[in-house]
Each structure stands twice: as C-alpha cells, then as structure tokens.
Write a protein that holds these residues in place. Structure first.
Motif, PDB file in Angstrom:
ATOM      1  N   HIS A 104       1.054  -1.314   0.112  1.00  0.00           N
ATOM      2  CA  HIS A 104       0.029  -0.088  -0.001  1.00  0.00           C
ATOM      3  C   HIS A 104       0.764   1.250  -0.010  1.00  0.00           C
ATOM      4  O   HIS A 104       0.184   2.486   0.144  1.00  0.00           O
ATOM      5  N   GLN A 135       3.004   4.670  -0.590  1.00  0.00           N
ATOM      6  CA  GLN A 135       2.942   5.717  -1.387  1.00  0.00           C
ATOM      7  C   GLN A 135       4.265   5.627  -2.560  1.00  0.00           C
ATOM      8  O   GLN A 135       5.486   5.512  -2.097  1.00  0.00           O
ATOM      9  N   ASP A 174      -0.171  10.974  -4.301  1.00  0.00           N
ATOM     10  CA  ASP A 174      -0.966  10.069  -3.686  1.00  0.00           C
ATOM     11  C   ASP A 174      -0.975   9.828  -2.287  1.00  0.00           C
ATOM     12  O   ASP A 174      -0.216   8.960  -1.822  1.00  0.00           O
ATOM     13  N   GLN A 175      -1.465  10.746  -1.794  1.00  0.00           N
ATOM     14  CA  GLN A 175      -1.485  10.886  -0.307  1.00  0.00           C
ATOM     15  C   GLN A 175      -2.481   9.897   0.489  1.00  0.00           C
ATOM     16  O   GLN A 175      -2.237   9.408   1.281  1.00  0.00           O
ATOM     17  N   GLN A 176      -3.276   9.280  -0.282  1.00  0.00           N
ATOM     18  CA  GLN A 176      -4.176   8.333   0.016  1.00  0.00           C
ATOM     19  C   GLN A 176      -3.453   7.012   0.354  1.00  0.00           C
ATOM     20  O   GLN A 176      -3.707   6.383   1.377  1.00  0.00           O
ATOM     21  N   SER A 177      -2.341   6.831  -0.251  1.00  0.00           N
ATOM     22  CA  SER A 177      -1.666   5.577  -0.154  1.00  0.00           C
ATOM     23  C   SER A 177      -0.752   5.757   1.298  1.00  0.00           C
ATOM     24  O   SER A 177      -0.984   4.698   2.025  1.00  0.00           O
ATOM     25  N   SER A 178      -0.388   6.945   1.297  1.00  0.00           N
ATOM     26  CA  SER A 178       0.494   6.984   2.454  1.00  0.00           C
ATOM     27  C   SER A 178      -0.427   6.786   3.919  1.00  0.00           C
ATOM     28  O   SER A 178      -0.123   6.241   4.793  1.00  0.00           O
ATOM     29  N   GLN A 179      -1.604   7.421   3.835  1.00  0.00           N
ATOM     30  CA  GLN A 179      -2.560   7.394   4.630  1.00  0.00           C
ATOM     31  C   GLN A 179      -2.949   6.002   5.063  1.00  0.00           C
ATOM     32  O   GLN A 179      -3.082   5.491   6.250  1.00  0.00           O
ATOM     33  N   ARG A 180      -3.400   5.241   4.032  1.00  0.00           N
ATOM     34  CA  ARG A 180      -3.716   3.936   4.056  1.00  0.00           C
ATOM     35  C   ARG A 180      -2.637   3.117   4.747  1.00  0.00           C
ATOM     36  O   ARG A 180      -2.909   2.316   5.770  1.00  0.00           O
ATOM     37  N   THR A 181      -1.368   3.305   4.515  1.00  0.00           N
ATOM     38  CA  THR A 181      -0.056   2.638   4.980  1.00  0.00           C
ATOM     39  C   THR A 181      -0.089   2.880   6.543  1.00  0.00           C
ATOM     40  O   THR A 181      -0.122   2.013   7.433  1.00  0.00           O
ATOM     41  N   THR A 238      -2.689   3.801   8.551  1.00  0.00           N
ATOM     42  CA  THR A 238      -3.751   3.149   9.215  1.00  0.00           C
ATOM     43  C   THR A 238      -3.565   1.678   9.620  1.00  0.00           C
ATOM     44  O   THR A 238      -3.849   1.023  10.505  1.00  0.00           O
TER      45      THR A 238
END
Length: 147
Positions: free
Chosen positions: A68, A70, A75-82, A84
């Motif tokens: 997951h 970044q 792609d900030q969503q990947s960073s946040q998902r990681t 989490t």
C-alpha cells in the motif's frame, strides 16, 4: 503449508525474523525474494541486534509498505492507508504480546554481548521468536487480506 508457517520455517532454518517475514510475501507483491532477504537483513534482532522494534514486526511493516505504500507525491491516500494499517498491525501485535520491542519481548538486551550470550543459552530464539514470526505473519495476513 500456510504462509505464516512458511515464515516461521524460514526463521527456524536460519533467517532472522525480519527477512523471514518480508521474503515470505515479497514475490506475491512484486519484490524478488533474494532482494527482500537483503533489504530486511539489518532489521533482525530488534534492528541490527539493538533490541528495539522486533524484526517480525518491522518485516511485516515492510510488507504493508510493499502493498500500500506511497509511490508518488500526489498519492496521499496511499500514505494514509499505509499508516492506518501499520497502526492496526502494531495495536494487534501489542495486544497479543504486550510490546513490539524485542528487548521487552524476549527479556534480554541483545546490544550487550553478555546478554546476547545469555539469550542464546536460554533458548529464547527457539522458544519465543518463532512464535513472534508466526503471529506477525498471521496478523499481517488478516490486516492485508493475504492468503
């Protein structure tokens, strides 16, 4: 053999905890196994035998990043998902074992040569550590839905 059992077996066959975990899942996520073993090598025994974060944990965190992480600034969503997933993994490992710190998990300070010798004599690397590798892989599979 399950992937968790495979990771445990790699540890029992001589790879340190972090490489055992990362390399078990690396090819499934696009990273050559030999390269995974090299990347994770310095993370074993609590990061370079310093008794810090357990290598079974750091190996799992690298797998989370592989799946997951970044890859570009937009792609900030990947960073946040990681982040989490990392938190979920650490919370679950800690709930199971009380800590993610190698020194606390095994009861020895591996950065001290005398304690390292005592740890080896005690059998902690055969009695406790394979379980940490196995549990780490089980939690990882659940968190990432890997099978």
């Amino acid at each position: 053999m399950s992937r968790a059992e495979e990771a445990k077996k790699q540890f029992e066959n001589g790879f340190h905890c972090a490489p055992a975990v990362l390399s078990t899942y690396s090819e499934q996520l696009g990273l050559e196994k030999a390269l995974a073993l090299k990347i994770a090598c310095g993370f074993g025994a609590g990061i370079g035998r310093m008794g810090r974060t357990c290598g079974a944990v750091t190996g799992a965190l690298m797998v989370i990043g592989l799946k997951h992480g970044q890859m570009n600034l937009a792609d900030q969503q990947s960073s946040q998902r990681t982040y989490t997933l990392v938190k979920e993994f650490i919370d679950r490992f800690t709930a199971l074992h009380g800590s993610i710190e190698c020194k606390e998990l095994i009861g020895y300070d591996l950065s001290d040569s005398g304690e390292l010798s005592l740890a080896r004599e005690s059998g902690v690397f055969t009695d406790k550590c394979p379980g940490f590798v196995y549990d780490s892989a089980c939690i990882l599979e659940d968190v990432l839905h890997l099978r």
